[in-house]
Design an enzyme around this catalytic site. Sequence first.
Site, PDB file in Angstrom:
ATOM      1  N   HIS A 143      -8.259   1.812  -4.136  1.00  0.00           N
ATOM      2  CA  HIS A 143      -9.218   1.688  -3.043  1.00  0.00           C
ATOM      3  C   HIS A 143      -9.791   3.072  -2.754  1.00  0.00           C
ATOM      4  O   HIS A 143      -9.103   3.930  -2.206  1.00  0.00           O
ATOM      5  CB  HIS A 143      -8.476   1.124  -1.820  1.00  0.00           C
ATOM      6  CG  HIS A 143      -9.297   1.013  -0.580  1.00  0.00           C
ATOM      7  ND1 HIS A 143      -8.728   0.773   0.654  1.00  0.00           N
ATOM      8  CD2 HIS A 143     -10.642   1.081  -0.367  1.00  0.00           C
ATOM      9  CE1 HIS A 143      -9.679   0.711   1.573  1.00  0.00           C
ATOM     10  NE2 HIS A 143     -10.845   0.911   0.989  1.00  0.00           N
TER      11      HIS A 143
ATOM     12  N   HIS B 236      -1.362  -1.206  -4.245  1.00  0.00           N
ATOM     13  CA  HIS B 236      -2.605  -0.745  -3.613  1.00  0.00           C
ATOM     14  C   HIS B 236      -2.537   0.766  -3.415  1.00  0.00           C
ATOM     15  O   HIS B 236      -1.599   1.286  -2.795  1.00  0.00           O
ATOM     16  CB  HIS B 236      -2.764  -1.461  -2.268  1.00  0.00           C
ATOM     17  CG  HIS B 236      -4.062  -1.214  -1.581  1.00  0.00           C
ATOM     18  ND1 HIS B 236      -5.221  -1.912  -1.896  1.00  0.00           N
ATOM     19  CD2 HIS B 236      -4.395  -0.367  -0.585  1.00  0.00           C
ATOM     20  CE1 HIS B 236      -6.207  -1.500  -1.119  1.00  0.00           C
ATOM     21  NE2 HIS B 236      -5.740  -0.546  -0.310  1.00  0.00           N
TER      22      HIS B 236
ATOM     23  N   ASP C 266      -7.231  -5.668   4.283  1.00  0.00           N
ATOM     24  CA  ASP C 266      -6.589  -4.358   4.274  1.00  0.00           C
ATOM     25  C   ASP C 266      -6.523  -3.753   5.678  1.00  0.00           C
ATOM     26  O   ASP C 266      -7.562  -3.371   6.237  1.00  0.00           O
ATOM     27  CB  ASP C 266      -7.362  -3.429   3.323  1.00  0.00           C
ATOM     28  CG  ASP C 266      -6.638  -2.116   3.089  1.00  0.00           C
ATOM     29  OD1 ASP C 266      -5.508  -1.952   3.585  1.00  0.00           O
ATOM     30  OD2 ASP C 266      -7.225  -1.244   2.410  1.00  0.00           O
TER      31      ASP C 266
ATOM     32  N   ASP D 190      -4.526   4.094  -2.083  1.00  0.00           N
ATOM     33  CA  ASP D 190      -5.620   4.530  -1.204  1.00  0.00           C
ATOM     34  C   ASP D 190      -6.007   5.972  -1.467  1.00  0.00           C
ATOM     35  O   ASP D 190      -5.221   6.879  -1.221  1.00  0.00           O
ATOM     36  CB  ASP D 190      -5.171   4.416   0.256  1.00  0.00           C
ATOM     37  CG  ASP D 190      -5.069   2.980   0.726  1.00  0.00           C
ATOM     38  OD1 ASP D 190      -6.076   2.271   0.648  1.00  0.00           O
ATOM     39  OD2 ASP D 190      -3.973   2.586   1.169  1.00  0.00           O
TER      40      ASP D 190
ATOM     41  N   MET E 161      -8.469   9.057  -0.453  1.00  0.00           N
ATOM     42  CA  MET E 161      -9.325   9.518   0.662  1.00  0.00           C
ATOM     43  C   MET E 161      -9.792  10.940   0.411  1.00  0.00           C
ATOM     44  O   MET E 161      -9.021  11.755  -0.114  1.00  0.00           O
ATOM     45  CB  MET E 161      -8.538   9.485   1.968  1.00  0.00           C
ATOM     46  CG  MET E 161      -7.942   8.133   2.283  1.00  0.00           C
ATOM     47  SD  MET E 161      -6.995   8.203   3.803  1.00  0.00           S
ATOM     48  CE  MET E 161      -6.303   6.552   3.828  1.00  0.00           C
TER      49      MET E 161
ATOM     50  N   MET F  94     -12.038  -4.618   5.452  1.00  0.00           N
ATOM     51  CA  MET F  94     -11.170  -3.717   6.224  1.00  0.00           C
ATOM     52  C   MET F  94     -10.901  -4.346   7.591  1.00  0.00           C
ATOM     53  O   MET F  94     -11.845  -4.647   8.332  1.00  0.00           O
ATOM     54  CB  MET F  94     -11.832  -2.346   6.418  1.00  0.00           C
ATOM     55  CG  MET F  94     -11.976  -1.512   5.158  1.00  0.00           C
ATOM     56  SD  MET F  94     -10.441  -1.266   4.230  1.00  0.00           S
ATOM     57  CE  MET F  94      -9.378  -0.492   5.469  1.00  0.00           C
TER      58      MET F  94
ATOM     59  N   MET G 283     -11.818   5.517  -0.776  1.00  0.00           N
ATOM     60  CA  MET G 283     -12.484   5.815   0.496  1.00  0.00           C
ATOM     61  C   MET G 283     -13.077   7.208   0.365  1.00  0.00           C
ATOM     62  O   MET G 283     -12.646   8.165   1.011  1.00  0.00           O
ATOM     63  CB  MET G 283     -11.454   5.733   1.639  1.00  0.00           C
ATOM     64  CG  MET G 283     -11.087   4.300   1.982  1.00  0.00           C
ATOM     65  SD  MET G 283      -9.551   4.168   2.912  1.00  0.00           S
ATOM     66  CE  MET G 283      -8.408   4.122   1.552  1.00  0.00           C
TER      67      MET G 283
ATOM     68  N   SER H  26       0.834  -1.206   0.000  1.00  0.00           N
ATOM     69  CA  SER H  26       0.000   0.000   0.000  1.00  0.00           C
ATOM     70  C   SER H  26       0.865   1.251   0.000  1.00  0.00           C
ATOM     71  O   SER H  26       1.616   1.503   0.943  1.00  0.00           O
ATOM     72  CB  SER H  26      -0.918   0.017   1.223  1.00  0.00           C
ATOM     73  OG  SER H  26      -1.569   1.270   1.288  1.00  0.00           O
TER      74      SER H  26
HETATM   75  C1  DX5 Z   1      -6.267   2.307   5.442  1.00  0.00           C
HETATM   76  C2  DX5 Z   1      -5.850   1.895   4.062  1.00  0.00           C
HETATM   77  C3  DX5 Z   1      -4.813   0.825   4.027  1.00  0.00           C
HETATM   78  C4  DX5 Z   1      -3.511   1.202   4.665  1.00  0.00           C
HETATM   79  C5  DX5 Z   1      -2.956  -0.029   5.293  1.00  0.00           C
HETATM   80  O1  DX5 Z   1      -7.379   3.106   5.375  1.00  0.00           O
HETATM   81  O2  DX5 Z   1      -6.966   1.424   3.326  1.00  0.00           O
HETATM   82  O3  DX5 Z   1      -4.593   0.364   2.688  1.00  0.00           O
HETATM   83  O4  DX5 Z   1      -2.552   1.703   3.774  1.00  0.00           O
HETATM   84  O5  DX5 Z   1      -1.822   0.301   5.974  1.00  0.00           O
HETATM   85  P1  DX5 Z   1      -1.124  -0.688   7.000  1.00  0.00           P
HETATM   86  O6  DX5 Z   1      -0.782  -1.943   6.241  1.00  0.00           O
HETATM   87  O7  DX5 Z   1       0.058   0.071   7.452  1.00  0.00           O
HETATM   88  O8  DX5 Z   1      -2.113  -0.985   8.097  1.00  0.00           O
HETATM   89 ZN    ZN Z   2      -6.604   0.422   1.349  1.00  0.00          ZN
END
Ligand code: DX5
Ligand code: ZN
Length: 215
Positions: free
Chosen positions: A65, A32, A174, A34, A36, A136, A67, A7
């Site tokens: 992903h 991956h 995740d 993310d 947001m 999650m 969010m 990620s």
């Molecule tokens: C959190 C993200 C994850 C995050 C995971 O909201 O969706 O993808 O990067 O990070 P780690 O592996 O450090 O928990």
């Molecule tokens: Zn994620």
Amino acid sequence: MPLIAPSFLAADFLNLERETRMVNESEADWLHLDVMDGLFVPNISFGLPVIEQIRKATQKVCDVHLMIMNPGQYAEAFKAAGADVLTVHMEACTHLHRNIEQIRSLGMQAGVALNPHTPVSTLHDILHDIDLVCLMSVNPGFGGQKFIPHTLHKIRELRQLINERGLNVKIEIDGGVTLDNAASIVEAGADVLVAGNTVFRAQDPKAVIAQLKRI
Ligand code: DX5
Ligand code: ZN
């Protein structure tokens, strides 16, 4: 063997080219990414222009992903930026089926993510239409959190549901994945392991990716 998806949330943002190269040279399967919006989750990460650049440099599957609220509004833009897998949150979609159809009609694999409190049973009437479920295992918004142990029950329940129906849907986990808990996650039935801090904060990220792959 699980698919490994480092990620980028935990990457060194000042050196994204170097980090992308490291992932290219590793045994990682997916990258991956993310996204947001500061509304669906209490944090803001990166968006379309950053993904567009990473896409140019990566040889891996771009696993985006979202969010964000109203993800359907941005599906075309993320396709154009280079997403291969586009995952939306069940909790952010009033018309989830429409969003999934749109993602697939754009030629991407469609994923649905569930927050820790959202039951697996909410997938009953959408499971046959999707390619991936992202469970999650932390509350979304931040990297570096602790894995929520109850996720293991959710993985087993979902694995059973997928197998009973003979579907080809991947289970992605995740949040809080480490070298210590990865074996139990895979044993419970996960196909894809997302790992942020475990990979990017390691002395030797490529070695950690290889270890996760062989867990
Ligand atoms: C959190 C993200 C994850 C995050 C995971 O909201 O969706 O993808 O990067 O990070 P780690 O592996 O450090 O928990
Ligand atoms: Zn994620």
